[in-house]
Design a protein around this motif. Structure first.
Motif, PDB file in Angstrom:
ATOM      1  N   LEU A  64     -12.693   4.476   0.298  1.00 48.89           N
ATOM      2  CA  LEU A  64     -12.018   4.515   1.594  1.00 48.89           C
ATOM      3  C   LEU A  64     -10.504   4.492   1.420  1.00 48.89           C
ATOM      4  O   LEU A  64      -9.784   5.315   2.015  1.00 48.89           O
ATOM      5  CB  LEU A  64     -12.469   3.330   2.446  1.00 48.89           C
ATOM      6  CG  LEU A  64     -13.907   3.367   2.964  1.00 48.89           C
ATOM      7  CD1 LEU A  64     -14.267   2.031   3.603  1.00 48.89           C
ATOM      8  CD2 LEU A  64     -14.101   4.498   3.967  1.00 48.89           C
ATOM      9  N   LEU A  65      -9.996   3.574   0.616  1.00 47.81           N
ATOM     10  CA  LEU A  65      -8.549   3.480   0.429  1.00 47.81           C
ATOM     11  C   LEU A  65      -7.990   4.752  -0.198  1.00 47.81           C
ATOM     12  O   LEU A  65      -6.876   5.193   0.134  1.00 47.81           O
ATOM     13  CB  LEU A  65      -8.212   2.254  -0.416  1.00 47.81           C
ATOM     14  CG  LEU A  65      -8.486   0.904   0.258  1.00 47.81           C
ATOM     15  CD1 LEU A  65      -8.301  -0.232  -0.736  1.00 47.81           C
ATOM     16  CD2 LEU A  65      -7.574   0.705   1.463  1.00 47.81           C
ATOM     17  N   PHE A  99      -7.734   7.232   2.521  1.00 50.24           N
ATOM     18  CA  PHE A  99      -6.696   6.872   3.485  1.00 50.24           C
ATOM     19  C   PHE A  99      -5.288   7.069   2.908  1.00 50.24           C
ATOM     20  O   PHE A  99      -4.300   6.860   3.605  1.00 50.24           O
ATOM     21  CB  PHE A  99      -6.831   5.400   3.892  1.00 50.24           C
ATOM     22  CG  PHE A  99      -8.099   5.054   4.625  1.00 50.24           C
ATOM     23  CD1 PHE A  99      -8.971   6.028   5.092  1.00 50.24           C
ATOM     24  CD2 PHE A  99      -8.438   3.727   4.847  1.00 50.24           C
ATOM     25  CE1 PHE A  99     -10.141   5.698   5.753  1.00 50.24           C
ATOM     26  CE2 PHE A  99      -9.595   3.385   5.523  1.00 50.24           C
ATOM     27  CZ  PHE A  99     -10.458   4.364   5.966  1.00 50.24           C
ATOM     28  N   GLY A 100      -5.205   7.409   1.622  1.00 50.66           N
ATOM     29  CA  GLY A 100      -3.907   7.506   0.973  1.00 50.66           C
ATOM     30  C   GLY A 100      -3.306   6.152   0.694  1.00 50.66           C
ATOM     31  O   GLY A 100      -2.079   6.002   0.656  1.00 50.66           O
ATOM     32  N   MET A 101      -4.164   5.158   0.477  1.00 49.79           N
ATOM     33  CA  MET A 101      -3.684   3.778   0.344  1.00 49.79           C
ATOM     34  C   MET A 101      -4.154   3.110  -0.937  1.00 49.79           C
ATOM     35  O   MET A 101      -4.048   1.892  -1.083  1.00 49.79           O
ATOM     36  CB  MET A 101      -4.140   2.956   1.552  1.00 49.79           C
ATOM     37  CG  MET A 101      -3.690   3.526   2.882  1.00 49.79           C
ATOM     38  SD  MET A 101      -4.270   2.580   4.311  1.00 49.79           S
ATOM     39  CE  MET A 101      -3.156   1.186   4.248  1.00 49.79           C
ATOM     40  N   SER A 102      -4.706   3.860  -1.867  1.00 43.73           N
ATOM     41  CA  SER A 102      -5.107   3.254  -3.140  1.00 43.73           C
ATOM     42  C   SER A 102      -3.861   2.997  -3.962  1.00 43.73           C
ATOM     43  O   SER A 102      -2.816   3.610  -3.765  1.00 43.73           O
ATOM     44  CB  SER A 102      -6.086   4.165  -3.886  1.00 43.73           C
ATOM     45  OG  SER A 102      -5.514   5.447  -4.084  1.00 43.73           O
ATOM     46  N   ARG A 103      -3.993   2.059  -4.880  1.00 42.91           N
ATOM     47  CA  ARG A 103      -2.809   1.741  -5.697  1.00 42.91           C
ATOM     48  C   ARG A 103      -3.229   1.424  -7.137  1.00 42.91           C
ATOM     49  O   ARG A 103      -4.368   1.082  -7.391  1.00 42.91           O
ATOM     50  CB  ARG A 103      -2.051   0.564  -5.096  1.00 42.91           C
ATOM     51  CG  ARG A 103      -2.712  -0.786  -5.352  1.00 42.91           C
ATOM     52  CD  ARG A 103      -1.835  -1.927  -4.876  1.00 42.91           C
ATOM     53  NE  ARG A 103      -2.407  -3.209  -5.298  1.00 42.91           N
ATOM     54  CZ  ARG A 103      -2.079  -3.811  -6.441  1.00 42.91           C
ATOM     55  NH1 ARG A 103      -1.204  -3.251  -7.250  1.00 42.91           N
ATOM     56  NH2 ARG A 103      -2.623  -4.967  -6.790  1.00 42.91           N
ATOM     57  N   ALA A 134     -12.029   6.211 -11.631  1.00 42.23           N
ATOM     58  CA  ALA A 134     -10.651   6.660 -11.812  1.00 42.23           C
ATOM     59  C   ALA A 134      -9.760   6.386 -10.606  1.00 42.23           C
ATOM     60  O   ALA A 134      -8.552   6.604 -10.681  1.00 42.23           O
ATOM     61  CB  ALA A 134     -10.639   8.160 -12.119  1.00 42.23           C
ATOM     62  N   ILE A 135     -10.316   5.900  -9.519  1.00 43.10           N
ATOM     63  CA  ILE A 135      -9.495   5.609  -8.340  1.00 43.10           C
ATOM     64  C   ILE A 135      -8.547   4.463  -8.665  1.00 43.10           C
ATOM     65  O   ILE A 135      -8.981   3.388  -9.095  1.00 43.10           O
ATOM     66  CB  ILE A 135     -10.383   5.241  -7.134  1.00 43.10           C
ATOM     67  CG1 ILE A 135     -11.235   6.446  -6.704  1.00 43.10           C
ATOM     68  CG2 ILE A 135      -9.514   4.775  -5.956  1.00 43.10           C
ATOM     69  CD1 ILE A 135     -12.237   6.116  -5.613  1.00 43.10           C
ATOM     70  N   LEU A 154       0.843  -1.187   0.000  1.00 46.46           N
ATOM     71  CA  LEU A 154       0.000   0.000   0.000  1.00 46.46           C
ATOM     72  C   LEU A 154       0.881   1.241   0.000  1.00 46.46           C
ATOM     73  O   LEU A 154       1.818   1.352   0.791  1.00 46.46           O
ATOM     74  CB  LEU A 154      -0.908   0.000   1.236  1.00 46.46           C
ATOM     75  CG  LEU A 154      -1.786  -1.244   1.386  1.00 46.46           C
ATOM     76  CD1 LEU A 154      -2.479  -1.233   2.734  1.00 46.46           C
ATOM     77  CD2 LEU A 154      -2.795  -1.307   0.276  1.00 46.46           C
ATOM     78  N   CYS A 155       0.552   2.193  -0.840  1.00 47.61           N
ATOM     79  CA  CYS A 155       1.312   3.434  -0.830  1.00 47.61           C
ATOM     80  C   CYS A 155       0.823   4.324   0.300  1.00 47.61           C
ATOM     81  O   CYS A 155      -0.189   4.053   0.925  1.00 47.61           O
ATOM     82  CB  CYS A 155       1.187   4.141  -2.175  1.00 47.61           C
ATOM     83  SG  CYS A 155      -0.488   4.646  -2.583  1.00 47.61           S
ATOM     84  N   CYS A 156       1.528   5.376   0.539  1.00 42.11           N
ATOM     85  CA  CYS A 156       1.298   6.122   1.777  1.00 42.11           C
ATOM     86  C   CYS A 156       0.659   7.475   1.579  1.00 42.11           C
ATOM     87  O   CYS A 156       0.348   8.159   2.550  1.00 42.11           O
ATOM     88  CB  CYS A 156       2.621   6.308   2.514  1.00 42.11           C
ATOM     89  SG  CYS A 156       3.409   4.730   2.935  1.00 42.11           S
ATOM     90  N   THR A 157       0.473   7.933   0.367  1.00 36.17           N
ATOM     91  CA  THR A 157      -0.103   9.251   0.182  1.00 36.17           C
ATOM     92  C   THR A 157      -1.282   9.168  -0.754  1.00 36.17           C
ATOM     93  O   THR A 157      -1.341   8.338  -1.653  1.00 36.17           O
ATOM     94  CB  THR A 157       0.934  10.232  -0.405  1.00 36.17           C
ATOM     95  OG1 THR A 157       1.413   9.715  -1.643  1.00 36.17           O
ATOM     96  CG2 THR A 157       2.126  10.375   0.550  1.00 36.17           C
ATOM     97  N   ALA A 158      -2.246  10.063  -0.546  1.00 36.81           N
ATOM     98  CA  ALA A 158      -3.437  10.090  -1.387  1.00 36.81           C
ATOM     99  C   ALA A 158      -3.194  10.987  -2.577  1.00 36.81           C
ATOM    100  O   ALA A 158      -2.575  12.036  -2.466  1.00 36.81           O
ATOM    101  CB  ALA A 158      -4.635  10.587  -0.587  1.00 36.81           C
ATOM    102  N   ALA A 159      -3.679  10.581  -3.708  1.00 37.12           N
ATOM    103  CA  ALA A 159      -3.654  11.430  -4.892  1.00 37.12           C
ATOM    104  C   ALA A 159      -5.044  11.465  -5.474  1.00 37.12           C
ATOM    105  O   ALA A 159      -5.724  10.453  -5.524  1.00 37.12           O
ATOM    106  CB  ALA A 159      -2.678  10.876  -5.919  1.00 37.12           C
ATOM    107  N   ALA A 160      -5.471  12.632  -5.912  1.00 32.65           N
ATOM    108  CA  ALA A 160      -6.801  12.735  -6.497  1.00 32.65           C
ATOM    109  C   ALA A 160      -6.826  11.938  -7.789  1.00 32.65           C
ATOM    110  O   ALA A 160      -5.926  12.081  -8.626  1.00 32.65           O
ATOM    111  CB  ALA A 160      -7.144  14.196  -6.776  1.00 32.65           C
TER     112      ALA A 160
END
Length: 725
Positions: free
Chosen positions: A717-718, A721-725, A79-80, A16-22
């Motif tokens: 949610l992910l 949380f900054g955890m989408s990949r 797009a997530i 899981l990555c650590c930062t959220a991106a739009a």
């Protein structure tokens, strides 16, 4: 019978990555809906309602705004990063079992009627088989109607006839639950009756000779009638298979002044008391759990001439009643907050009744009558026990040894057959259907076992969390074995807590797509649920409803304090009346959550009374027509508690446009208000309105619809949380 209430591949850890991106999206957000200046005054308090115009759902401008919102939400969610992969995982887990089986009913001659959705099916279908190993036959296939019309159809309910020759069923379209009654000859597959409109509640009870049935019928909505009248003046009518529905005798009428009930809220249900000359008339008082019970000669009820005599009043606090001939068995919380079981009679009701099971430390939750015994469920903490009281003596009480410790739900009980079918499951064990007969509990194998039904790599923990006033709130926590408590885990907290409904352990394969990522799934039972009986329920009811979201907040704080997670990785989700819980927790403690998902949520409680289901829900939530009722509704109304200048969590509101229980404008108004606040707050979080134009309250959703919504929720949610990949 349904009364409208606002009541779901491998184990490798994915990096899981650590930062959220739009997420990227191809269009700008739709314009904000223009706020109006509508206000109402209740008991000296002026209440602003800037988005009242959104209640006019059929207005072309409102429809255009809703469609733009839905399309924008769809584009954002698609797009997530990782959303498509999440959906594939959900589908894989869901399809790892050959079929899902539900709503099993038995009849003599080893007949089993049930709904089944095969791995390649998108909707549950109705089947019958003779014997557990017999060849099943398809009776009703809603997918055929979907293929013809392009609109999803669903079986809302079904009731086999007394002998099993016929089966009555309700069918509706597009999640509307607006069911029509049909009757099919189960031996030939030919329709013998229907469609009969306005049969949403079902409430079917057959005569012993299969020649006719009672069912509940809504009134016809004529031009000029207000939507709030839809579920009022309900009747139970008697219809012969060769009869005309519109001329069917009225067996029991909620408008009958002799009954002394409220036709704006109350609904009658009539059934023969089999083996006697009597008919029983049950009256459900809106969403209240306590029923009233009447009797009359069966012949008079069939002829529409019944003079009903009351056996049980609402004050008797009976929530379930069963007959064995002229013996009456009743579960009541009168003088017993955790319930007791009484034996009365057709003549005297529960006056002078004999106590069969006294109040104990557990909560008695349900009862059915089979040929050999009464079977009773008792909840002890998070585990449901099954008690057996042999008939005819109804004593002594036996506690059955169950193969699964978790929840136990009755189904498939016929008073002529010994034993009761039980669906057993836990947080980490998939549902299986068992037959409890005598001291034996055996697996029927009606529900095929799935590859992921036994989650040996996962654990569930039950704790009691101190709330704001010292009350100890039940919290279930599910996660991988060996999970590190370092505050980094993505955590989803679920709750409901209305109508005395308790979240008992339930299994769902889709949850694995969350847990396998190191996710935590937690379920709270705040006051307003029935976790510890009637007093716990009433502790989150009308004027005491704030305890519901305060208890929920306490469980969220516990998850943070124990380092399961931290606020930046904590999301909350709840549906229907659970929208009160989610919305008010979010507005009370916006700092505690990263994201909130109110699904088909009850969010504008001040105006909810004007919905078609509003009057039936007054017993649960109160009315704006009294000052205490208004104050309570205002306090629990998320829409009215949203404040300017606050940075709220990210919000995903999901709703089916055809919802007959909580109208879609409760979500659209709340979304509009949140979006307006977010537009004026720096670094605000997204507010998405996910609408499904071929769905309602969730009843009858197809497999594809359910999978898509769950993928959207978990991906949202992910992302937050900054955890989408």
């Amino acid at each position: 019978m349904q009364i409208p209430s606002w009541h779901a591949a491998g184990a490798a850890l994915i990096a899981l990555c650590c930062t959220a991106a739009a997420p990227a999206h191809g269009s700008a957000p739709p314009p904000l809906f223009a706020a109006g200046n509508t206000t109402d005054t209740y008991f000296g308090t002026t209440v602003a309602d800037p988005y009242r115009a959104l209640e006019e759902v059929k207005n072309p401008q409102v429809q255009a705004w809703m469609k733009a919102q839905g399309e924008f939400a769809r584009a954002r969610l698609d797009a997530i990063p990782g959303r498509a992969e999440l959906l594939k995982r959900l589908q894989m887990y869901d399809d790892a079992v050959a079929a899902r089986v539900a709503s099993v009913e038995r009849r003599p001659g080893e007949l089993y009627f049930y709904e089944r959705r095969g791995v390649t099916d998108d909707q549950f279908k109705l089947y019958v088989r003779r014997g557990l190993q017999g060849q099943e036959r398809l009776l009703v296939d809603p997918e055929q109607l979907y293929n013809l019309t392009g609109t999803p159809h669903a079986i809302n309910w079904f009731v086999p006839s007394f002998t099993g020759r016929y089966v009555a069923y309700g069918l509706s379209a597009g999640g509307s639950e607006d069911a029509s009654l049909f009757v099919m000859d189960a031996t030939t597959g030919k329709r013998v009756l229907g469609p009969v409109a306005r049969a949403q509640y079902g409430g079917v009870a057959w005569l012993e000779d299969d020649s006719g049935l009672f069912f509940m019928r809504l009134q016809e909505m004529k031009p000029g009638m207000a939507p709030v009248e839809r579920f009022q003046n309900v009747r139970s009518v008697f219809l012969r298979l060769d009869g005309e529905a519109d001329r069917a005798p009225v067996a029991m009428d909620s408008t009958d002044p002799a009954l002394g009930v409220n036709p704006a809220q109350d609904s009658p249900y009539v059934t023969p008391i089999y083996g006697t000359r009597w008919a029983a008339g049950y009256v459900h008082h809106g969403t209240d759990r306590e029923l009233s019970l009447y009797i009359a000669p069966l012949a008079d009820a069939m002829a529409g001439k019944a003079q009903w005599r009351r056996l049980l009043a609402q004050a008797d606090a009976v929530t379930a009643a069963e007959f064995a001939g002229e013996r009456l068995f009743a579960l009541t919380h009168k003088d017993a907050a955790r319930f007791r079981l009484l034996e009365g009679s057709v003549e005297r009701g529960v006056q002078g009744a004999r106590e069969l099971i006294a109040q104990g430390s557990g909560v008695l939750t349900g009862m059915v009558r089979a040929a050999d015994a009464l079977y009773v469920t008792r909840r002890d903490g998070a585990v449901t026990r099954v008690l057996r009281l042999p008939l005819p003596a109804a004593a002594p009480v036996q506690t059955l040894k169950l193969p699964v410790e978790g929840s136990a739900t009755f189904g498939g009980v016929d008073f002529r057959l010994p034993g009761a079918l039980l669906t057993l499951q836990s947080w980490t064990r998939g549902a299986q259907i068992y037959l409890a007969e005598g001291a034996r509990v055996t697996n029927t194998r009606l529900q095929p076992a799935g590859k992921f039904d036994a989650l040996d790599g996962y654990v569930s923990t039950e704790v009691l969390v101190p709330s704001h006033d010292g009350a100890r709130v039940p919290l279930s926590i599910v996660h991988k074995k060996g999970l590190k408590l370092d505050g980094s885990n993505p955590t989803l907290l679920w709750g409901y807590a209305s109508y005395g409904y308790t979240e008992e352990p339930w299994f769902s394969a889709w949850r694995l797509a969350w847990l396998e990522r190191g996710g935590v799934f937690a379920v709270a039972n705040p006051r307003g649920s029935g976790a510890f009986g009637q007093e716990w329920y009433k502790g989150g009811f009308q004027q005491t409803k704030p305890n519901t979201w305060k208890d929920f907040i306490a469980t969220a704080e516990y998850l943070v304090a124990q380092k399961y997670t931290r606020p930046a990785r904590l999301g909350i989700w709840g549906g229907s009346a659970g929208g009160i819980l989610i919305g008010r927790a979010m507005t009370e403690r916006p700092d505690l959550f990263a994201a909130a998902i109110p699904a088909v949520g009850a969010l504008d409680m001040v105006r909810a009374e004007f919905e078609s289901t509003g009057p039936a829900n007054i017993p649960e939530f109160g009315t704006h027509k009294t000052e205490p009722g208004f104050r309570a509704l205002l306090a629990m109304s998320t829409y009215h508690q949203i404040k300017d200048g606050v940075r709220y969590p990210a919000v995903l509101l999901t709703h089916g446009v055809n919802d007959p229980r909580v109208e879609v404008w409760q979500s659209t108004k709340t979304a509009a208000r949140l979006q307006a606040v977010a537009a004026a707050v720096p670094d605000s979080r997204p507010v998405l309105l996910r609408l499904d134009w071929q769905a309602g309250h969730g009843v009858g959703d197809t497999k594809a619809q359910r999978q898509a919504e769950r993928a959207d929720v978990l991906a949202f949610l992910l992302w937050q949380f900054g955890m989408s990949r």
